[in-house]
Design a protein around this motif. Structure first.
Motif, mmCIF file in Angstrom:
data_model
loop_
_atom_site.group_PDB
_atom_site.id
_atom_site.type_symbol
_atom_site.label_atom_id
_atom_site.label_comp_id
_atom_site.label_asym_id
_atom_site.label_seq_id
_atom_site.Cartn_x
_atom_site.Cartn_y
_atom_site.Cartn_z
ATOM 1 N N ALA A 55 35.029 58.967 45.510
ATOM 2 C CA ALA A 55 35.643 60.167 44.925
ATOM 3 C C ALA A 55 36.906 59.787 44.170
ATOM 4 C CB ALA A 55 35.953 61.178 46.026
ATOM 5 N N GLU A 56 37.157 60.477 43.073
ATOM 6 C CA GLU A 56 38.304 60.163 42.231
ATOM 7 C C GLU A 56 39.605 60.178 43.029
ATOM 8 O OE1 GLU A 56 39.344 61.128 37.656
ATOM 9 O OE2 GLU A 56 38.902 62.861 38.933
ATOM 10 N N GLU A 57 39.723 61.148 43.938
ATOM 11 C CA GLU A 57 40.966 61.267 44.709
ATOM 12 C C GLU A 57 41.117 60.164 45.765
ATOM 13 O OE1 GLU A 57 37.984 64.277 46.482
ATOM 14 O OE2 GLU A 57 38.571 63.515 44.500
ATOM 15 N N ASP A 58 40.025 59.433 46.033
ATOM 16 C CA ASP A 58 40.093 58.379 47.054
ATOM 17 C C ASP A 58 40.416 57.001 46.471
ATOM 18 O OD1 ASP A 58 39.504 60.176 49.063
ATOM 19 O OD2 ASP A 58 37.343 59.800 49.001
ATOM 20 N N VAL A 59 40.393 56.884 45.169
ATOM 21 C CA VAL A 59 40.715 55.599 44.535
ATOM 22 C C VAL A 59 42.186 55.279 44.781
ATOM 23 C CG1 VAL A 59 40.946 54.395 42.318
ATOM 24 C CG2 VAL A 59 38.922 55.792 42.792
ATOM 25 N N THR A 60 42.472 54.067 45.264
ATOM 26 C CA THR A 60 43.861 53.707 45.591
ATOM 27 C C THR A 60 44.657 53.281 44.357
ATOM 28 O OG1 THR A 60 43.152 51.471 46.160
ATOM 29 C CG2 THR A 60 43.285 53.068 47.953
ATOM 30 N N SER A 61 43.955 52.734 43.331
ATOM 31 C CA SER A 61 44.640 52.409 42.076
ATOM 32 C C SER A 61 43.612 52.296 40.959
ATOM 33 C CB SER A 61 45.432 51.089 42.192
ATOM 34 O OG SER A 61 44.557 49.997 42.341
ATOM 35 N N GLU A 62 44.068 52.581 39.733
ATOM 36 C CA GLU A 62 43.180 52.522 38.572
ATOM 37 C C GLU A 62 43.967 51.951 37.399
ATOM 38 O OE1 GLU A 62 40.424 55.459 35.747
ATOM 39 O OE2 GLU A 62 41.501 56.273 37.496
ATOM 40 N N ILE A 112 39.479 50.363 45.646
ATOM 41 C CA ILE A 112 38.954 51.383 46.560
ATOM 42 C C ILE A 112 39.545 51.189 47.946
ATOM 43 C CG2 ILE A 112 36.808 51.495 45.231
ATOM 44 C CD1 ILE A 112 35.451 49.980 47.569
ATOM 45 N N PRO A 113 39.495 52.204 48.811
ATOM 46 C CA PRO A 113 40.017 52.066 50.171
ATOM 47 C C PRO A 113 39.242 51.013 50.958
ATOM 48 C CG PRO A 113 39.563 54.376 49.630
ATOM 49 C CD PRO A 113 38.968 53.545 48.547
ATOM 50 N N LEU A 114 39.820 50.568 52.048
ATOM 51 C CA LEU A 114 39.151 49.574 52.886
ATOM 52 C C LEU A 114 37.962 50.161 53.630
ATOM 53 C CD1 LEU A 114 42.272 47.715 54.394
ATOM 54 C CD2 LEU A 114 40.734 46.927 52.568
ATOM 55 N N HIS A 115 38.091 51.404 54.024
ATOM 56 C CA HIS A 115 37.030 52.010 54.840
ATOM 57 C C HIS A 115 36.140 52.883 53.963
ATOM 58 C CE1 HIS A 115 39.146 50.458 58.289
ATOM 59 N NE2 HIS A 115 40.264 51.086 57.905
ATOM 60 N N ILE A 146 34.342 43.357 48.713
ATOM 61 C CA ILE A 146 35.023 43.614 47.443
ATOM 62 C C ILE A 146 35.775 44.941 47.522
ATOM 63 C CG2 ILE A 146 34.685 43.989 44.958
ATOM 64 C CD1 ILE A 146 32.123 42.354 45.147
ATOM 65 N N THR A 147 37.035 44.937 47.057
ATOM 66 C CA THR A 147 37.817 46.180 47.014
ATOM 67 C C THR A 147 38.231 46.555 45.591
ATOM 68 O OG1 THR A 147 39.876 44.963 47.406
ATOM 69 C CG2 THR A 147 38.730 45.862 49.341
ATOM 70 N N SER A 148 38.000 45.647 44.642
ATOM 71 C CA SER A 148 38.360 45.917 43.251
ATOM 72 C C SER A 148 37.105 45.822 42.391
ATOM 73 C CB SER A 148 39.416 44.922 42.756
ATOM 74 O OG SER A 148 39.796 45.216 41.428
ATOM 75 N N TYR A 149 36.838 46.890 41.605
ATOM 76 C CA TYR A 149 35.586 46.970 40.847
ATOM 77 C C TYR A 149 35.878 47.160 39.372
ATOM 78 C CZ TYR A 149 33.007 47.299 45.201
ATOM 79 O OH TYR A 149 32.458 47.015 46.426
ATOM 80 N N THR A 150 35.085 46.482 38.557
ATOM 81 C CA THR A 150 35.202 46.600 37.105
ATOM 82 C C THR A 150 34.328 47.749 36.621
ATOM 83 O OG1 THR A 150 35.579 44.218 36.884
ATOM 84 C CG2 THR A 150 34.842 45.419 34.906
#
Length: 384
Positions: A101-108, A115-118, A64-68
């Motif tokens: 981390a907030e700065e690592d989120v790819t989109s919101e 979230i990133p893949l890795h 999963i890469t997208s979280y609610t």
């Protein structure tokens, strides 16, 4: 027959009993003291898993890469594919096992994050008890209490700690010229300052004439009030203190040590209290104290190693010293190089004010430029 420096140190370790009296002090007053007992953690820290980052706690799944994002009150546990917003240091709800981390989120977008893949599962989480485990040994008996030790103690709500009582040291200065006021008692003040610097406290400073009965009377009084007494002077061939030692009126644990420039230094027990007898010549007195008085103080304070730590330096100037003994050569080190003092005879007075430590060299007549040598700081090394 003079004994070796190593033999004198062994006698200090085997015959001098460390102090047992303790006291309880507030934490800040206990810094640089010696712990009087073991201290264990009463509870784990942190008390719960906590976030090390400002961001999101998610129930992680590698697919999963997208979280609610959920709003409180949160379900228990947080379901896979869901997450919650968290601040740094905040408790992580059950089920959330990874921090993004907030700065690592790819989109919101409103209530969803990508979230990133890795991503590594359990990243940015401090586990319960990871800082301090319940029952962990925070402070050992006879351990030096540093500022760093205060961190764990204060985090446990500990405000007072048991410490070993500071050794009380009295000084007996012997000499007719001292007693008459003809010369100032610089040896006693120098020793007293050094003793305080090393964690001791001064009992009394007494001056007496070269009279054996008077010396014994003063020693008896000082020994009753102190943990240790140090005498200066009267150790030359026909002097009173030397006669007391050689006639066994004072029974020496050692008398004459193969050290320079303080060969006459002796150690006795008087009413079970250690008495260190130092020569009267100023530099001989102070270097004798560094070589044998400092180990004696460290033994009284339960320090495991009675010899201070040293660093290795490169000698910058050819040094001459005495063979068949352990020579103490004062000088200055910048932490890498060593330059000896211009003079280091026993009778020199103010030479140590230009030095920050000394080197020890055994059975050598010459130390050449460029040689590696041990260097002992008088106090803590300078901050570069």
């Amino acid at each position: 027959m003079p004994i070796s420096y190593q033999e004198a140190l062994k006698i200090i370790q085997t015959h001098i009993k460390p102090l047992q009296t303790d006291q309880t002090l507030p934490l800040l007053k206990a810094i640089n003291r010696i712990s009087g007992g073991d201290v264990y953690a009463k509870f784990a820290l942190p008390k719960y898993p906590m976030s090390l980052k400002e961001g999101y706690g998610i129930a992680f799944d590698t697919q999963i890469t997208s979280y609610t994002l959920l709003s409180p009150p949160y379900p228990t546990p947080i379901p896979i594919g869901y997450g919650v917003r968290l601040s740094t240091g905040e408790r992580i709800p059950k089920g959330a096992d990874t921090i993004i981390a907030e700065e690592d989120v790819t989109s919101e977008h409103e209530d969803r994050i990508t979230i990133p893949l890795h991503v590594t599962q359990a990243q940015h989480i401090k586990k319960e008890g990871e800082d301090i485990a319940q029952g962990e040994w925070l402070l050992k008996q006879y351990e030096h209490i540093s500022a760093q030790k205060i961190t764990a103690l204060s985090a446990q709500g500990i405000s007072r700690v048991k410490v070993i009582q500071k050794p009380t040291i009295s000084i007996l200065s012997i000499g007719n010229q001292l007693a008459s006021g003809e010369i100032n008692n610089s040896n006693a003040m120098s020793l007293a300052a050094r003793i305080v610097e090393l964690g001791g406290k001064i009992g009394e400073i007494v001056v007496c004439k070269e009279n054996e009965e008077k010396i014994l009377s003063e020693l008896k009084q000082l020994a009753n009030k102190s943990d240790c007494v140090m005498t200066t002077g009267a150790l030359s061939r026909h002097d009173a203190m030397r006669h007391l030692l050689e006639t066994k009126i004072l029974m020496p644990l050692f008398h004459h040590v193969r050290i320079a420039p303080a060969k006459p230094t002796s150690l006795t027990l008087f009413d079970d209290k250690p008495i260190l007898h130092l020569p009267g010549l100023p530099l001989g007195c102070m270097l004798g104290f560094e070589m044998l008085g400092v180990p004696l103080l460290r033994q009284l304070q339960h320090l495991r190693c009675i010899i201070p730590d040293f660093i290795t330096c490169i000698n910058q100037k050819r040094i001459t010293c005495r063979d068949n003994c352990m020579s103490a050569i004062p000088g200055y080190s910048d932490g890498r190089n060593f330059v000896c003092a211009p003079y280091y005879e026993a009778g020199r007075l103010n030479i140590l004010s230009q030095c920050n430590g000394y080197t020890l060299m055994e059975d050598r007549e010459v130390i050449e430029e460029g040689e590696e040598i041990p260097f002992f700081y008088f106090t803590h090394p300078p901050v570069s």
